[in-house]
Motif scaffolding. Structure first.
Motif, PDB file in Angstrom:
ATOM      1  N   ARG A 215     -31.444   1.818   8.124  1.00  0.00           N
ATOM      2  CA  ARG A 215     -30.203   1.243   8.491  1.00  0.00           C
ATOM      3  C   ARG A 215     -30.658  -0.476   8.294  1.00  0.00           C
ATOM      4  N   SER A 216     -31.793  -1.163   8.252  1.00  0.00           N
ATOM      5  CA  SER A 216     -32.047  -2.390   8.065  1.00  0.00           C
ATOM      6  C   SER A 216     -32.070  -2.508   6.494  1.00  0.00           C
ATOM      7  N   VAL A 217     -32.657  -1.433   6.047  1.00  0.00           N
ATOM      8  CA  VAL A 217     -32.901  -1.723   4.312  1.00  0.00           C
ATOM      9  C   VAL A 217     -31.475  -1.527   3.756  1.00  0.00           C
ATOM     10  N   ILE A 218     -30.516  -0.843   4.234  1.00  0.00           N
ATOM     11  CA  ILE A 218     -29.095  -0.808   3.778  1.00  0.00           C
ATOM     12  C   ILE A 218     -28.400  -2.120   3.912  1.00  0.00           C
ATOM     13  N   ALA A 219     -28.752  -2.809   5.127  1.00  0.00           N
ATOM     14  CA  ALA A 219     -28.118  -3.911   5.231  1.00  0.00           C
ATOM     15  C   ALA A 219     -28.572  -5.097   3.939  1.00  0.00           C
ATOM     16  N   GLU A 220     -29.919  -4.958   3.974  1.00  0.00           N
ATOM     17  CA  GLU A 220     -30.444  -5.876   2.850  1.00  0.00           C
ATOM     18  C   GLU A 220     -29.667  -5.558   1.525  1.00  0.00           C
ATOM     19  N   ARG A 221     -29.661  -4.282   1.136  1.00  0.00           N
ATOM     20  CA  ARG A 221     -29.044  -3.928  -0.367  1.00  0.00           C
ATOM     21  C   ARG A 221     -27.555  -4.342  -0.244  1.00  0.00           C
ATOM     22  N   ALA A 223     -26.104  -6.863   1.146  1.00  0.00           N
ATOM     23  CA  ALA A 223     -26.278  -8.467   0.872  1.00  0.00           C
ATOM     24  C   ALA A 223     -26.826  -8.805  -0.560  1.00  0.00           C
ATOM     25  N   GLU A 224     -27.955  -7.967  -1.065  1.00  0.00           N
ATOM     26  CA  GLU A 224     -28.446  -8.353  -2.107  1.00  0.00           C
ATOM     27  C   GLU A 224     -28.908  -6.891  -2.925  1.00  0.00           C
ATOM     28  N   PRO A 225     -27.901  -6.628  -3.790  1.00  0.00           N
ATOM     29  CA  PRO A 225     -28.237  -5.420  -4.433  1.00  0.00           C
ATOM     30  C   PRO A 225     -29.446  -5.363  -5.420  1.00  0.00           C
ATOM     31  N   ARG A 226     -30.229  -4.341  -5.677  1.00  0.00           N
ATOM     32  CA  ARG A 226     -31.210  -4.375  -6.316  1.00  0.00           C
ATOM     33  C   ARG A 226     -31.003  -3.173  -7.570  1.00  0.00           C
ATOM     34  N   ASP A 227     -31.971  -2.917  -8.561  1.00  0.00           N
ATOM     35  CA  ASP A 227     -32.040  -1.868  -9.399  1.00  0.00           C
ATOM     36  C   ASP A 227     -32.728  -0.773  -8.855  1.00  0.00           C
ATOM     37  N   ASP A 228     -32.184  -0.008  -7.808  1.00  0.00           N
ATOM     38  CA  ASP A 228     -32.838   0.943  -7.056  1.00  0.00           C
ATOM     39  C   ASP A 228     -31.652   1.977  -6.735  1.00  0.00           C
ATOM     40  N   LEU A 229     -32.123   3.100  -6.207  1.00  0.00           N
ATOM     41  CA  LEU A 229     -31.027   4.441  -5.918  1.00  0.00           C
ATOM     42  C   LEU A 229     -30.224   3.901  -4.830  1.00  0.00           C
ATOM     43  N   LEU A 230     -30.867   3.097  -3.594  1.00  0.00           N
ATOM     44  CA  LEU A 230     -30.363   2.951  -2.209  1.00  0.00           C
ATOM     45  C   LEU A 230     -29.059   1.919  -2.691  1.00  0.00           C
ATOM     46  N   SER A 231     -29.445   0.830  -3.538  1.00  0.00           N
ATOM     47  CA  SER A 231     -28.403  -0.097  -4.016  1.00  0.00           C
ATOM     48  C   SER A 231     -27.211   0.671  -4.720  1.00  0.00           C
ATOM     49  N   HIS A 232     -27.626   1.664  -5.664  1.00  0.00           N
ATOM     50  CA  HIS A 232     -26.719   2.254  -6.327  1.00  0.00           C
ATOM     51  C   HIS A 232     -25.672   3.183  -5.238  1.00  0.00           C
ATOM     52  N   MET A 233     -26.347   3.911  -4.236  1.00  0.00           N
ATOM     53  CA  MET A 233     -25.411   4.421  -3.147  1.00  0.00           C
ATOM     54  C   MET A 233     -24.529   3.797  -2.283  1.00  0.00           C
ATOM     55  N   VAL A 234     -24.948   2.597  -2.055  1.00  0.00           N
ATOM     56  CA  VAL A 234     -24.494   1.640  -1.095  1.00  0.00           C
ATOM     57  C   VAL A 234     -23.223   0.993  -1.964  1.00  0.00           C
ATOM     58  N   HIS A 235     -23.397   0.776  -3.208  1.00  0.00           N
ATOM     59  CA  HIS A 235     -22.302   0.062  -3.917  1.00  0.00           C
ATOM     60  C   HIS A 235     -21.253   0.925  -4.683  1.00  0.00           C
ATOM     61  N   THR A 236     -21.657   2.058  -5.123  1.00  0.00           N
ATOM     62  CA  THR A 236     -21.018   2.890  -5.957  1.00  0.00           C
ATOM     63  C   THR A 236     -19.769   3.688  -5.220  1.00  0.00           C
ATOM     64  N   GLU A 237     -18.587   3.768  -5.740  1.00  0.00           N
ATOM     65  CA  GLU A 237     -17.416   4.426  -5.220  1.00  0.00           C
ATOM     66  C   GLU A 237     -17.586   6.067  -5.921  1.00  0.00           C
ATOM     67  N   HIS A 238     -17.022   6.836  -5.047  1.00  0.00           N
ATOM     68  CA  HIS A 238     -16.495   8.004  -5.637  1.00  0.00           C
ATOM     69  C   HIS A 238     -15.396   8.460  -5.171  1.00  0.00           C
ATOM     70  N   ARG A 239     -14.491   8.583  -6.332  1.00  0.00           N
ATOM     71  CA  ARG A 239     -12.816   8.808  -5.985  1.00  0.00           C
ATOM     72  C   ARG A 239     -12.318   7.539  -4.858  1.00  0.00           C
TER      73      ARG A 239
END
Length: 416
Positions: A215-221, A223-239
């Protein structure tokens, strides 16, 4: 019951009833002779101690993994009252919450939505780009112990490679590796036969701490996305929908656990298999094709994960057995890999075998999403290990995990 030459196993072929002590060390240290006996007398059987039907035949297991009349969850089509299922246990509330959106436990459409978001990170063309990084990790690990002439392989090598790689892909720093292993080891005890209340409490505590960290890492991503899978999952919409925090936590935990646990076991199992069969590494790893076949044969004969369950989602008949909606059935993947109808001389290690696919990564919609990564790690790690450490041999009798479900080692002492 018909008594076999194995004192902890009795088979009645007529009724397809089997009594098997899953906690007997002689069984979980080497389950393959039991699987051979089951194939000979009763490949589909009712396991008295586990109180459910099990399938070991290759065709049945392969078919069941793909059969949409069976699923990993049941409460999406029936209520607990209808099924007579107990209510969730309060001392497992954190574990249940962490598992609520696990890819391993979901059925479509939720499974499809979550897997679609994650899948692109695990396709072969993306995974292959990790080759230099995997090679470097292998060499770095060996550099630390090569001069010693001996090593405990699990802690010094097998644990490090897969947990570091999956953590990096997701976006977790390397230094978290030891803690991830501790959480994961406590977590997966929930899937073992004969788990104790202490195991359950430890798993729930691990799930709570694991979830809080993610949960703490999700909050970081966020606020500040990076080039990693968690950032992709946090910020990518599906439908038009983003994943919820609960979905993100479950998905991250299952990827971290599944992304390394089985590969750790398989590295140990493969090295043990090769050494105990006195196989020549120069032949096993002569080229890419030879290496691939060696890895697949190790996966076939010493699979790291043995059992997967399914619920019957409707009334259905299979192999002459009538299942009602809500009934639980089990498949023994490792036994299907030893089916003599599929593989010739199945208990023999034949690294040049070319008789079809093993089922160690499953099949169907729940086929292991990390299979390309696991295969790449094995195809890189095993040749490097044997090339860097010529004369490798087993120094002490391998210590096998004291549980059945996962099949792996606690320790593998080697010398050269």
């Amino acid at each position: 019951m018909t008594t076999t030459h194995l004192p902890f196993l009795s088979i009645d072929p007529a009724s397809r009833r089997v009594s098997l002590d899953g906690r007997n060390p002689d069984f979980y240290r080497d389950p393959n002779p039991v699987y051979a006996a089951l194939h000979a007398h009763c490949p589909t059987f009712w396991w008295e101690e586990q109180k459910r039907w099990f399938f070991t035949g290759y065709d049945h297991v392969n078919g069941l993994l793909r059969d949409r009349r069976f699923g990993r969850q049941i409460l999406h089509v029936a209520t607990r009252e209808e099924l007579g299922s107990p209510e969730p246990q309060t001392h497992l509330k954190h574990f249940d919450a962490a598992e609520a959106w696990s890819l391993l436990e979901l059925e479509p459409p939720e499974h499809t939505r979550l897997r679609t978001l994650v899948n692109r990170a695990f396709v072969s063309r993306v995974i292959e780009k990790l080759t230099p990084e995997i090679e470097a990790l292998c060499h770095e690990a060996i550099d630390r112990f090569e001069k010693d002439g001996k090593v405990e392989l699990l802690a010094a090598f097998a644990d490090i490679l897969p947990v570091t790689m999956i953590a990096r892909m997701i976006g977790i720093p390397d230094e978290m590796g030891p803690q991830l292993l501790k959480w994961s080891h406590a977590y997966v005890r929930m899937y073992m036969f004969g788990r104790t209340e202490k195991d359950e409490l430890n798993a729930d505590k691990a799930a709570q701490e694991f979830s809080d960290y993610v949960r703490s890492v999700i909050a970081e991503r966020r606020a500040e996305p990076r080039d990693d899978l968690l950032s992709h999952m946090v910020h990518t919409e599906h439908r038009g929908q983003l994943l919820t925090e609960d979905e993100l936590i479950s998905t991250t935990i299952v990827l971290l656990n599944a992304g390394h646990e089985a590969t750790v076991h398989q590295i140990g199992n493969a090295v043990r298999t090769i050494l105990e069969n006195n196989a020549d590494p120069a032949v096993l790893f002569a080229d890419e094709k030879a290496t691939e076949r060696t890895v697949e044969e190790c996966l076939r004969i010493s699979a790291p994960v043995h059992i997967f369950d399914r619920f019957a989602l409707e009334d259905v008949e299979l192999d002459g057995i009538q299942f009602r909606r809500g009934d639980k059935v089990a498949m023994i993947l490792a036994a299907a890999n030893l089916d003599p109808k599929k593989f010739s001389d199945p208990l023999t290690f034949k690294p040049d075998r070319n008789e079809g696919a093993n089922l160690s990564f499953g099949a169907g919609i729940h086929f292991c999403i990390g299979a390309p990564l696991a295969r790449l790690e094995l195809n890189i790690a095993l040749p490097i290990l044997f090339k860097r450490l010529p004369g490798l041999k087993i120094a002490k009798k391998p210590v096998v995990k004291d549980v059945y479900h996962f099949h792996g080692l606690e320790a593998l002492e080697l010398e050269w």
